[in-house]
Design an enzyme around this catalytic site. Structure first.
Site, mmCIF file in Angstrom:
data_model
loop_
_atom_site.group_PDB
_atom_site.id
_atom_site.type_symbol
_atom_site.label_atom_id
_atom_site.label_comp_id
_atom_site.label_asym_id
_atom_site.label_seq_id
_atom_site.Cartn_x
_atom_site.Cartn_y
_atom_site.Cartn_z
ATOM 1 N N HIS A 229 0.813 -1.208 0.000
ATOM 2 C CA HIS A 229 0.000 0.000 0.000
ATOM 3 C C HIS A 229 0.853 1.267 0.000
ATOM 4 O O HIS A 229 0.547 2.190 -0.760
ATOM 5 C CB HIS A 229 -0.997 0.040 1.151
ATOM 6 C CG HIS A 229 -1.993 1.146 0.953
ATOM 7 N ND1 HIS A 229 -3.114 1.009 0.164
ATOM 8 C CD2 HIS A 229 -2.009 2.433 1.373
ATOM 9 C CE1 HIS A 229 -3.772 2.153 0.117
ATOM 10 N NE2 HIS A 229 -3.128 3.034 0.848
ATOM 11 N N TYR A 233 1.806 5.523 -2.617
ATOM 12 C CA TYR A 233 2.300 6.888 -2.411
ATOM 13 C C TYR A 233 3.672 7.067 -3.047
ATOM 14 O O TYR A 233 4.055 8.188 -3.400
ATOM 15 C CB TYR A 233 2.303 7.201 -0.915
ATOM 16 C CG TYR A 233 0.955 6.911 -0.314
ATOM 17 C CD1 TYR A 233 -0.175 7.626 -0.725
ATOM 18 C CD2 TYR A 233 0.763 5.858 0.581
ATOM 19 C CE1 TYR A 233 -1.429 7.330 -0.235
ATOM 20 C CE2 TYR A 233 -0.487 5.553 1.074
ATOM 21 C CZ TYR A 233 -1.587 6.291 0.663
ATOM 22 O OH TYR A 233 -2.837 5.981 1.134
ATOM 23 N N HIS A 380 -10.441 0.696 -9.243
ATOM 24 C CA HIS A 380 -9.974 1.749 -8.334
ATOM 25 C C HIS A 380 -8.537 2.157 -8.631
ATOM 26 O O HIS A 380 -8.239 3.337 -8.820
ATOM 27 C CB HIS A 380 -10.088 1.272 -6.883
ATOM 28 C CG HIS A 380 -9.278 2.079 -5.922
ATOM 29 N ND1 HIS A 380 -9.597 3.368 -5.573
ATOM 30 C CD2 HIS A 380 -8.130 1.772 -5.249
ATOM 31 C CE1 HIS A 380 -8.689 3.833 -4.723
ATOM 32 N NE2 HIS A 380 -7.798 2.885 -4.513
ATOM 33 N N PHE A 381 -7.615 1.182 -8.680
ATOM 34 C CA PHE A 381 -6.221 1.627 -8.793
ATOM 35 C C PHE A 381 -5.860 2.079 -10.206
ATOM 36 O O PHE A 381 -4.857 2.770 -10.384
ATOM 37 C CB PHE A 381 -5.227 0.607 -8.214
ATOM 38 C CG PHE A 381 -5.137 -0.726 -8.889
ATOM 39 C CD1 PHE A 381 -4.610 -0.858 -10.148
ATOM 40 C CD2 PHE A 381 -5.526 -1.878 -8.215
ATOM 41 C CE1 PHE A 381 -4.484 -2.100 -10.755
ATOM 42 C CE2 PHE A 381 -5.416 -3.126 -8.811
ATOM 43 C CZ PHE A 381 -4.890 -3.232 -10.096
ATOM 44 N N HIS A 382 -6.687 1.756 -11.190
ATOM 45 C CA HIS A 382 -6.447 2.358 -12.503
ATOM 46 C C HIS A 382 -6.864 3.830 -12.521
ATOM 47 O O HIS A 382 -6.363 4.604 -13.341
ATOM 48 C CB HIS A 382 -7.168 1.572 -13.599
ATOM 49 C CG HIS A 382 -6.396 0.385 -14.080
ATOM 50 N ND1 HIS A 382 -6.397 -0.818 -13.427
ATOM 51 C CD2 HIS A 382 -5.548 0.231 -15.141
ATOM 52 C CE1 HIS A 382 -5.609 -1.681 -14.067
ATOM 53 N NE2 HIS A 382 -5.084 -1.061 -15.099
ATOM 54 N N ARG A 444 -11.481 -10.392 -9.649
ATOM 55 C CA ARG A 444 -10.268 -9.854 -10.265
ATOM 56 C C ARG A 444 -9.281 -10.992 -10.490
ATOM 57 O O ARG A 444 -9.445 -12.086 -9.943
ATOM 58 C CB ARG A 444 -9.644 -8.785 -9.381
ATOM 59 C CG ARG A 444 -9.146 -9.308 -8.042
ATOM 60 C CD ARG A 444 -8.630 -8.231 -7.119
ATOM 61 N NE ARG A 444 -7.423 -7.593 -7.617
ATOM 62 C CZ ARG A 444 -6.550 -6.929 -6.838
ATOM 63 N NH1 ARG A 444 -6.772 -6.826 -5.539
ATOM 64 N NH2 ARG A 444 -5.485 -6.379 -7.344
ATOM 65 N N ARG A 445 -8.258 -10.744 -11.315
ATOM 66 C CA ARG A 445 -7.217 -11.741 -11.621
ATOM 67 C C ARG A 445 -7.844 -13.049 -12.118
ATOM 68 O O ARG A 445 -7.378 -14.133 -11.777
ATOM 69 C CB ARG A 445 -6.348 -12.042 -10.399
ATOM 70 C CG ARG A 445 -5.731 -10.867 -9.682
ATOM 71 C CD ARG A 445 -4.757 -11.376 -8.634
ATOM 72 N NE ARG A 445 -4.254 -10.346 -7.762
ATOM 73 C CZ ARG A 445 -4.644 -10.161 -6.498
ATOM 74 N NH1 ARG A 445 -5.563 -10.958 -5.980
ATOM 75 N NH2 ARG A 445 -4.117 -9.198 -5.764
#
Length: 560
Positions: A229, A233, A380-382, A444-445
């Site tokens: 995580h 950042y 989300h992370f895209h 996912r995956r």
């Protein structure tokens, strides 16, 4: 008609750090180019279109492509871009040269580690996904190469801290310039955050060489998410740095507050790392109260992003009004949307708003259960790394590559089109993935396009699947346009310094750090780093101690 000739100019004379930054950046974009080719294939998979059988024998299966996509885009590209930006900016701001011998050591470590890890990836001997999840086991060359690659960033940490120490010695009592302050706190955060991945790599290397019979999957997952995580950042802060340091000037304005910007990076230093358990809400072996503690700390780490949203928006409003914008919202239209760098950041931040809101769902102890391990998560992370982070890098490349090479930007219209198409494609894809995960719990995956049973089970989501196919096509076109622009710019023979920025466009600030008690407080970087270490020890120490003293090793597996 006579062709005007330009004298050959060595843009690296007196500034060898330019060549270093250029090589790091272009290597990162080369990795992104290859990794991005597998992106549309992932989108097509969730559109029910399976193209992987057509790629044999070059690429064997969906999970090999997924591993290549994740490793090259989320680890290789992001780290190389950070090593370029977060070393070059402080060097130019301070007027100091980094230790160029060590700078090139970091480059060759990164390149050597990348090539070593790439061999088993390309041979389908390391299809363990970007998370390296045990008991999936890769060839030893993948783990060793990945370790060398990540350790090259430690050389970058030293480069920046050494320049900072030299500057402080020559300027006692002065407040560290803003870009350098951001680079220092960024690299200290990354040092603390990367320790989980480093320890995990030691286990995985020993495992791959047969020195240990097995590894504990829960411990490996925990060590990965200790870094997994905070690495968000690590991706995000170079984009934030560029947004604070260069975007206001490029938009025609000024940064509203230097001290507030420093506070943001101190908060990231404090709260970026002790948050990983919110990725392990469904994992046994971790007590619920530890997961709740990490949930609370995760909510804290949203604060600096909210401050950033306010500060950057206010700075852009200053720019818009300086450009003639009137009324409540007239400043938005007055921003230079025809500047490809400014456009990339504006669109990236627009996408980041729903991305941040989705992050609060992921971090919620209860709501996470509704979306855990569904395609909501890649949606989300895209929106985070695939849109804001990537578009910030793309936009920066439009001025930085000409600045580093002395060569003017090629095909400005294509540059603008690439950013609009990337934004539209990502928005369509992530919108579809969020709803497919939330409404239909599509995992996912998962190679669903290769399974008739899965396609039958998820047939009610067919409309959303069509959107994935459309987005994959749009994103492929956007990628082709972007990579043409930057590689054509870098490889052209024409040099024209009159058409490129001679200096980094460091912005001026309205509220300066001099005389600010907040700026003086944040200047105590080592004190805040010590507090961050204590927070990590409190949040992770007892759980990791229990895991290390009660390991349950299992043998490796290869499923694909």
């Amino acid at each position: 008609m006579a062709v005007k000739s330009f004298p050959k100019i060595d843009v690296y004379t007196g500034a060898p750090e330019k060549k270093y930054a250029l090589y790091m950046m272009m290597l990162g974009f080369a990795a992104l180019a290859l990794g991005t080719l597998f992106g549309p294939l992932q989108a097509f998979n969730y559109g029910g279109l399976d193209l992987y059988p057509l790629l044999k024998p070059v690429f064997q299966n969906y999970y090999q492509g997924l591993s290549l996509h994740g490793v090259l885009n989320a680890i290789v590209f992001t780290q190389l871009f950070a090593q370029a930006i977060m070393v070059y900016l402080p060097a130019r701001e301070l007027g100091l040269r980094p230790n160029m011998t060590l700078a090139w050591v970091s480059f060759w470590m990164a390149l050597g580690g990348l090539l070593l890890a790439a061999v088993p990836l390309l041979l389908n001997e390391a299809s363990v996904l970007y998370t390296f999840y045990a008991p999936l086991k890769a060839h030893w060359a993948f783990y060793v190469g990945a370790a060398i690659f990540v350790l090259s960033s430690y050389v970058s940490i030293y480069l920046v801290l050494e320049m900072w120490a030299r500057w402080r010695k020559a300027n006692p009592g002065k407040i560290t310039p803003l870009a350098t302050f951001m680079a220092v706190t960024f690299w200290l955060m990354w040092f603390l955050a990367s320790l989980g991945l480093v320890v995990e790599a030691l286990f995985l290397i020993a495992w791959s060489f047969g020195l240990v019979a097995g590894v504990d999957p829960l411990l490996m997952r925990t060590l990965f998410w200790y870094t997994g995580h905070p690495i968000v950042y690590f991706w995000l802060l170079p984009a934030y740095t560029l947004a604070y340091i260069t975007l206001p000037k490029l938009a025609g304005g000024k940064l509203v507050s230097d001290p507030l910007s420093r506070l943001v990076f101190i908060l990231f230093l404090l709260f970026s790392v002790p948050v990983g358990f919110h990725h392990q809400f469904s994992d046994p072996g971790i007590a619920p109260y530890w997961k709740m503690i990490h949930t609370v700390l995760t909510m804290f780490v949203a604060v600096p992003s909210l401050i950033t949203a306010f500060t950057i928006a206010a700075s852009l409003e200053v720019a818009g009004r300086a450009n003639g914008g009137k009324g409540l919202l007239g400043w938005i239209g007055a921003l230079p949307w025809n500047n490809p760098t400014v456009l990339a950041f504006l669109l990236g931040f627009l996408a980041f708003i729903p991305g941040g809101a989705g992050g609060m769902v992921n971090a919620s102890f209860n709501l996470n259960q509704n979306v855990h391990n569904t395609v909501w998560i890649p949606g989300h992370f895209h929106l985070q790394v695939g849109t804001l982070v990537t578009m910030a890098a793309m936009g920066t490349a439009f001025w930085l590559i000409p600045h580093l090479t002395g060569k003017p930007l090629v095909a400005r219209g294509m540059a603008l089109a690439s950013q609009w198409l990337w934004f539209i494609g990502m928005f369509i894809m992530t919108f579809a993935l969020h709803w497919m995960g939330f409404l239909y719990a599509i995992p996912r995956r998962a190679h669903i396009s290769g399974s008739p049973i899965a396609m039958e089970a998820y047939k009610e989501s067919s409309a959303w699947m069509v959107l994935n196919i459309v987005s994959g096509i749009i994103l492929l076109i956007a990628a082709i346009l972007f990579f043409y622009v930057i590689f054509a710019t870098a490889l052209q023979n024409r040099r024209d310094p009159s058409q490129v920025m001679a200096e980094v466009p460091f912005t001026q600030v309205i509220s300066k750090p001099e005389g600010s008690s907040l700026a003086l407080l944040t200047e105590r970087v080592w004190f805040w780093f010590g507090i961050a270490v204590v927070l990590v020890l409190l949040a992770y120490g007892p759980v990791l101690f229990q895991m290390f003293t009660n390991m349950n090793p299992v043998p490796g597996q290869r499923l694909w």
